[in-house]
Design an enzyme around this catalytic site. Sequence first.
Site: not given
Ligand code: PEP
Length: 253
Positions: A99, A175, A215, A236-237, A9-11, A97, A169
Amino acid sequence: MRKQIAAANWKMNLTLQQGEQLLNDIIATPHELKENQQVVFAVPFPYLAMAQQKVAGKKNVFIAAQNCYNKKSGAYTGETSVEMLQSLGISYVVLGHSERREYFNESNQFLAEKVNICLDYKMTPIFCCGEALNVREANEQNAFVAKQLEESLFHLDADAIQKVVIAYEPIWAIGTGKTATSEQAQEMHAHIRAAFAAKYGAAIADNITILYGGSVKGANAKELFGQPDVDGGLVGGASLIAQEFVAIISALK
Ligand code: PEP
């Protein structure tokens, strides 16, 4: 055998050129994907066509949108329809998501409508669920996640529910660098699977792919994905770093 997925997930990150480079670097690394294993890249809307072209012809590699609207078409300036995504050859859509739930007030009911329109267009929703820290601290996470599933998914029939991928999640782990322990992840994934079993029967529940997100990194992916009810991750990251995401893909069981 249910699907195992490493989903990026590049967001709202990267320029077009950086995104292209990242995809090149990841795709250049040979992956020994088994028949039931997939890699999915959820990229920003303006990069969907570029990304779709890059993965064209690559077995078990797909592009996802990070969102869609709940209407077919019309006067909804700035929104993106599932029909548009389908016309690009996109096959996955991330929905709900945390967010989007937090910053754009997406409710369980609104998400149910998005799930429906995705399925109408034969797109696979990656449906995100998960609790905030205060819910976890009150030990109410099971009921909270069950309610998200009930209100957004349980109207689906047995055939349709098997077309949905779940991403658990925990918001406190997104994040933050704070990953759920593999025991916490397994416990919730088993709870989610049990909720599907109670509603649709054990055989159907067993077919549903449940990803963990929060994470995930190259260093913890194997341990997390090694849990019996964890079928991969939404990342994500770490998905923005080629080496990290390649390690996460290799951690699929
Ligand atoms: C996400 O964006 O769905 C996520 C889990 O981010 P991260 O891996 O950065 O925690």
